[in-house]
Write a protein that holds these residues in place. Structure first.
Motif, PDB file in Angstrom:
ATOM      1  N   ILE A   1       0.632  -1.193   0.054  1.00 16.41           N
ATOM      2  CA  ILE A   1       0.026  -0.085  -0.018  1.00 16.41           C
ATOM      3  C   ILE A   1       0.809   1.391  -0.001  1.00 16.41           C
ATOM      4  O   ILE A   1       1.857   1.514   0.905  1.00 16.41           O
ATOM      5  CB  ILE A   1      -0.961   0.018   1.343  1.00 16.41           C
ATOM      6  CG1 ILE A   1      -1.732  -1.163   1.227  1.00 16.41           C
ATOM      7  CG2 ILE A   1      -1.610   1.122   1.405  1.00 16.41           C
ATOM      8  CD1 ILE A   1      -2.531  -1.426   2.509  1.00 16.41           C
ATOM      9  N   ARG A   2       0.527   2.212  -0.954  1.00 19.56           N
ATOM     10  CA  ARG A   2       1.390   3.548  -0.916  1.00 19.56           C
ATOM     11  C   ARG A   2       0.290   4.806  -0.797  1.00 19.56           C
ATOM     12  O   ARG A   2      -0.709   4.585  -0.854  1.00 19.56           O
ATOM     13  CB  ARG A   2       2.105   3.486  -2.130  1.00 19.56           C
ATOM     14  CG  ARG A   2       1.248   3.608  -3.461  1.00 19.56           C
ATOM     15  CD  ARG A   2       1.888   3.522  -4.675  1.00 19.56           C
ATOM     16  NE  ARG A   2       1.455   3.303  -6.029  1.00 19.56           N
ATOM     17  CZ  ARG A   2       0.479   3.922  -6.486  1.00 19.56           C
ATOM     18  NH1 ARG A   2       0.198   5.399  -6.009  1.00 19.56           N
ATOM     19  NH2 ARG A   2      -0.191   3.614  -7.597  1.00 19.56           N
TER      20      ARG A   2
ATOM     21  N   ASP B   1      -1.107   9.724  -8.818  1.00 18.88           N
ATOM     22  CA  ASP B   1      -2.470   9.232  -8.962  1.00 18.88           C
ATOM     23  C   ASP B   1      -3.427   9.887  -9.635  1.00 18.88           C
ATOM     24  O   ASP B   1      -4.464   9.471 -10.422  1.00 18.88           O
ATOM     25  CB  ASP B   1      -2.940   8.465  -7.596  1.00 18.88           C
ATOM     26  CG  ASP B   1      -1.957   7.417  -7.070  1.00 18.88           C
ATOM     27  OD1 ASP B   1      -1.512   6.640  -7.889  1.00 18.88           O
ATOM     28  OD2 ASP B   1      -1.690   7.552  -5.869  1.00 18.88           O
TER      29      ASP B   1
ATOM     30  N   THR C   1     -10.157   2.517 -10.031  1.00 19.22           N
ATOM     31  CA  THR C   1     -10.119   1.302  -9.573  1.00 19.22           C
ATOM     32  C   THR C   1      -8.787   0.949  -9.336  1.00 19.22           C
ATOM     33  O   THR C   1      -8.378   0.462  -8.130  1.00 19.22           O
ATOM     34  CB  THR C   1     -10.992   0.141 -10.127  1.00 19.22           C
ATOM     35  OG1 THR C   1     -12.111   0.763 -10.590  1.00 19.22           O
ATOM     36  CG2 THR C   1     -11.211  -1.050  -9.496  1.00 19.22           C
TER      37      THR C   1
ATOM     38  N   LEU D   1      -7.128   2.775  -6.389  1.00 19.14           N
ATOM     39  CA  LEU D   1      -7.844   2.271  -5.372  1.00 19.14           C
ATOM     40  C   LEU D   1      -6.881   1.027  -4.681  1.00 19.14           C
ATOM     41  O   LEU D   1      -6.743   0.960  -3.731  1.00 19.14           O
ATOM     42  CB  LEU D   1      -9.235   2.096  -5.464  1.00 19.14           C
ATOM     43  CG  LEU D   1      -9.957   1.678  -4.262  1.00 19.14           C
ATOM     44  CD1 LEU D   1     -10.073   2.666  -3.088  1.00 19.14           C
ATOM     45  CD2 LEU D   1     -11.357   0.843  -4.813  1.00 19.14           C
ATOM     46  N   GLN D   2      -6.613   0.005  -5.816  1.00 18.26           N
ATOM     47  CA  GLN D   2      -6.076  -1.023  -5.216  1.00 18.26           C
ATOM     48  C   GLN D   2      -4.690  -0.877  -4.745  1.00 18.26           C
ATOM     49  O   GLN D   2      -4.142  -1.544  -4.093  1.00 18.26           O
ATOM     50  CB  GLN D   2      -5.917  -2.107  -6.697  1.00 18.26           C
ATOM     51  CG  GLN D   2      -7.402  -2.712  -6.815  1.00 18.26           C
ATOM     52  CD  GLN D   2      -7.634  -3.178  -8.140  1.00 18.26           C
ATOM     53  OE1 GLN D   2      -6.597  -3.105  -9.144  1.00 18.26           O
ATOM     54  NE2 GLN D   2      -8.545  -4.076  -8.479  1.00 18.26           N
TER      55      GLN D   2
ATOM     56  N   THR E   1      -3.656   2.048  -3.133  1.00 20.23           N
ATOM     57  CA  THR E   1      -3.752   3.049  -2.068  1.00 20.23           C
ATOM     58  C   THR E   1      -4.805   2.674  -0.977  1.00 20.23           C
ATOM     59  O   THR E   1      -4.684   3.349   0.207  1.00 20.23           O
ATOM     60  CB  THR E   1      -4.094   4.566  -2.689  1.00 20.23           C
ATOM     61  OG1 THR E   1      -5.286   4.525  -3.157  1.00 20.23           O
ATOM     62  CG2 THR E   1      -2.874   4.985  -3.445  1.00 20.23           C
ATOM     63  N   TYR E   2      -5.795   1.847  -1.446  1.00 22.83           N
ATOM     64  CA  TYR E   2      -6.823   1.530  -0.204  1.00 22.83           C
ATOM     65  C   TYR E   2      -7.373   2.746   0.320  1.00 22.83           C
ATOM     66  O   TYR E   2      -7.437   2.845   1.522  1.00 22.83           O
ATOM     67  CB  TYR E   2      -6.298   0.736   0.646  1.00 22.83           C
ATOM     68  CG  TYR E   2      -6.337  -0.834   0.283  1.00 22.83           C
ATOM     69  CD1 TYR E   2      -7.345  -1.478   0.024  1.00 22.83           C
ATOM     70  CD2 TYR E   2      -5.168  -1.482  -0.193  1.00 22.83           C
ATOM     71  CE1 TYR E   2      -7.344  -2.820  -0.340  1.00 22.83           C
ATOM     72  CE2 TYR E   2      -5.094  -2.317  -0.925  1.00 22.83           C
ATOM     73  CZ  TYR E   2      -6.053  -3.194  -0.869  1.00 22.83           C
ATOM     74  OH  TYR E   2      -6.242  -4.589  -1.193  1.00 22.83           O
ATOM     75  N   GLN E   3      -7.813   3.839  -0.510  1.00 22.36           N
ATOM     76  CA  GLN E   3      -8.510   4.938  -0.103  1.00 22.36           C
ATOM     77  C   GLN E   3      -9.673   5.248  -0.876  1.00 22.36           C
ATOM     78  O   GLN E   3     -10.035   6.189  -1.432  1.00 22.36           O
ATOM     79  CB  GLN E   3      -7.617   6.338  -0.269  1.00 22.36           C
ATOM     80  CG  GLN E   3      -6.104   6.007   0.392  1.00 22.36           C
ATOM     81  CD  GLN E   3      -5.937   7.414   1.253  1.00 22.36           C
ATOM     82  OE1 GLN E   3      -6.922   7.796   1.698  1.00 22.36           O
ATOM     83  NE2 GLN E   3      -4.810   7.784   1.453  1.00 22.36           N
ATOM     84  N   PRO E   4     -10.684   4.255  -0.621  1.00 20.75           N
ATOM     85  CA  PRO E   4     -11.769   4.273  -1.347  1.00 20.75           C
ATOM     86  C   PRO E   4     -12.795   5.389  -1.210  1.00 20.75           C
ATOM     87  O   PRO E   4     -13.057   5.901  -2.266  1.00 20.75           O
ATOM     88  CB  PRO E   4     -12.745   3.030  -0.768  1.00 20.75           C
ATOM     89  CG  PRO E   4     -12.244   2.910   0.605  1.00 20.75           C
ATOM     90  CD  PRO E   4     -10.779   3.001   0.712  1.00 20.75           C
TER      91      PRO E   4
ATOM     92  N   TYR F   1     -12.921   7.476  -4.955  1.00 22.31           N
ATOM     93  CA  TYR F   1     -14.424   7.504  -5.489  1.00 22.31           C
ATOM     94  C   TYR F   1     -14.837   8.745  -5.541  1.00 22.31           C
ATOM     95  O   TYR F   1     -15.746   9.242  -6.385  1.00 22.31           O
ATOM     96  CB  TYR F   1     -15.307   6.283  -4.905  1.00 22.31           C
ATOM     97  CG  TYR F   1     -15.145   5.161  -5.377  1.00 22.31           C
ATOM     98  CD1 TYR F   1     -14.840   4.694  -6.810  1.00 22.31           C
ATOM     99  CD2 TYR F   1     -14.955   4.161  -4.557  1.00 22.31           C
ATOM    100  CE1 TYR F   1     -14.076   3.663  -7.141  1.00 22.31           C
ATOM    101  CE2 TYR F   1     -14.678   2.654  -4.859  1.00 22.31           C
ATOM    102  CZ  TYR F   1     -14.252   2.405  -6.156  1.00 22.31           C
ATOM    103  OH  TYR F   1     -14.070   1.334  -6.786  1.00 22.31           O
TER     104      TYR F   1
END
Lengths: 240, 217
Positions: B2-3, B9, B175, B178-179, B181-184, B188
């Motif tokens: 995770i970055r 981005d 998407t 998101l994959q 950074t995991y910051q949905p 979004y």
């Protein structure tokens, strides 16, 4: 000039025209009167092919009108039609409305068509309204533009379909005046109308229709003052 | 791994937005061209067969989900031997779909023009094409502008379905980010903001055009 022979027309099972024959000579003003539903308007619409006919024939200038699209267009180039509801083109100015037919159908160059359109607008007394859109004209003015639109095509015959029926009473006079001037200028006219004053004073011949048939015809004096058929007598009694 | 969400981005998503815009432009252009033909077919007065072909097309492409149409063109065209790129495949699907709707909008607009306009132009000896070009279509186009703009806005959003076959437009780029950074919520929200930035000007343009096409009172 126009000869209708044995024309019949039905809408479904309703027979609107029954074996109608009518001649209109050059320079003649013929007015068709009769009750609503007697077939007057349908007769007029059949003449220039807005409605197909079931049987009979129509002759224009000694030639039978065959109802192919091309032949109908040939006829329509020579026969003007004025509608009860004007049917002006709302997206065009008065001048453009009048100039459009010659430009599109006769390929008259824009300037020439517009100067001719201006003449026709002057003829119906609306030169000052040339840049107005139909929505900004009164009913009487719209109808006069519609007459100018028909005249710009140089028709040999003009058909008028109850052209004052959708007008407020005070606007009828200006339209009838234009039609009377037109009649005096020698235009051949076939007009369906409820205006008995116009029929009496302008028509050369009055045709009375009843139940899809021509029941009586003759000079206005004869038709109005000495009607023969009981239906005509009753009709005249009801309106005068 | 995770970055952290970075401006790279954001740039990547901006490029996705660019692809969405391009896809929309292709769809709008193709849809208008074919939809126009379809609208004419469906209202052509002299051929019941033309009307039926137009109607059949509309039933098929309006009666099936856009997503499945994208699948069929994306996976089907190569099987049939067409060497189409992903952009070409999804473009064809979107054009085919939007043509059906645009054709229907135009059909409705054409048929809403008063019968008297046809009769008046016919009595001036116009041919069918002259009637269409000079009298009917100028009025029909004006009527069709609000529903057309509405549909184009929905097409912008509809292009997001192409992300499912892996075409990298705005949604797909989101998407992907998101994959990593995991910051949905953040991602979004940005995606939505981009979509809004694309749709809103179009709505504005629509209401402007609408005003311009009304004859000055």
């Amino acid at each position: 000039m126009l000869r209708i022979e044995g024309m019949s027309k039905s809408f479904g099972t309703l027979e609107v025209l029954k074996d109608v024959s009518l001649h209109v000579h050059k320079g003649e003003v013929v007015v068709i009167i009769g009750r609503s539903g007697s077939g007057k308007s349908t007769l007029l619409r059949c003449v220039n092919g807005l409605e197909p006919i079931d049987s009979g024939s129509i002759w224009f200038e000694s030639r039978q009108v065959i109802r192919t699209p091309r032949d109908l267009r040939d006829l329509r180039k020579q026969v003007g039609f004025v509608f009860q509801n004007f049917n002006l083109f709302p997206h065009l100015t008065a001048l453009q409305n009048v100039a459009l037919g010659p430009r599109v159908v006769k390929r008259v160059p824009k300037r020439e068509a517009e100067s001719r359109a201006m003449e026709e607008l002057s003829r119906v007394g609306l030169a000052d309204k040339c840049d107005s859109y139909p929505a900004n004209l009164s009913g009487g003015q719209q109808q006069r533009v519609a007459i100018a639109r028909g005249l710009a095509m140089d028709p040999k015959l003009m058909l008028f379909d109850e052209v004052t029926s959708a007008l407020d009473p005070e606007l009828i006079g200006e339209v009838l005046k234009v039609m009377e001037d037109l009649a005096n200028s020698g235009m051949t006219m076939l007009s369906v109308t409820h205006e008995m004053g116009f029929a009496r004073h302008v028509a050369d011949r009055v045709v009375f229709m009843h139940g899809g048939r021509i029941e009586e015809e003759g000079p206005p004096d004869q038709v109005f003052d000495h009607p023969e058929s009981p239906n005509l007598r009753q009709f005249i009694g009801a309106i005068l | 791994m995770i970055r952290v969400f970075s401006h790279n981005d954001l740039l990547f998503m901006l490029r996705g937005a660019g692809m969405t815009l391009m896809l929309t432009a292709i769809t709008a252009f193709g849809g208008l061209v074919f939809g126009f033909v379809l609208g004419l077919l469906k209202t052509f007065p002299h051929s019941k067969i033309a009307n039926a072909i137009g109607a059949l097309y509309t039933y098929v492409f309006r009666g099936t989900p856009l997503l499945l149409q994208i699948f069929i063109f994306y996976f089907g065209l190569p099987i049939l031997g067409f060497d189409t790129s992903p952009l070409q495949s999804v473009s064809i699907a979107l054009v085919a779909y939007s043509s059906a709707y645009i054709g229907e909008i135009l059909r409705g607009s054409i048929q809403s023009i008063d019968k008297g306009q046809w009769e008046a132009s016919a009595s001036l000896a116009f041919t069918y094409w002259q009637q269409m070009r000079r009298v009917i279509l100028p009025q029909a186009f004006k009527i069709s502008i609000p529903p057309l703009v509405g549909f184009l806005v929905s097409i912008i959003k509809g292009t997001s379905l192409t992300s499912i076959v892996g075409y990298i437009e705005l949604t797909k780029s989101g998407t992907i980010v998101l994959q990593a950074t995991y910051q949905p919520f953040l991602v979004y929200a940005i995606v939505c903001l981009f979509y809004f930035a694309l749709c809103y000007p179009l709505s504005l343009l629509g209401s402007r055009l609408e005003r311009r096409f009304i004859p000055s009172a």
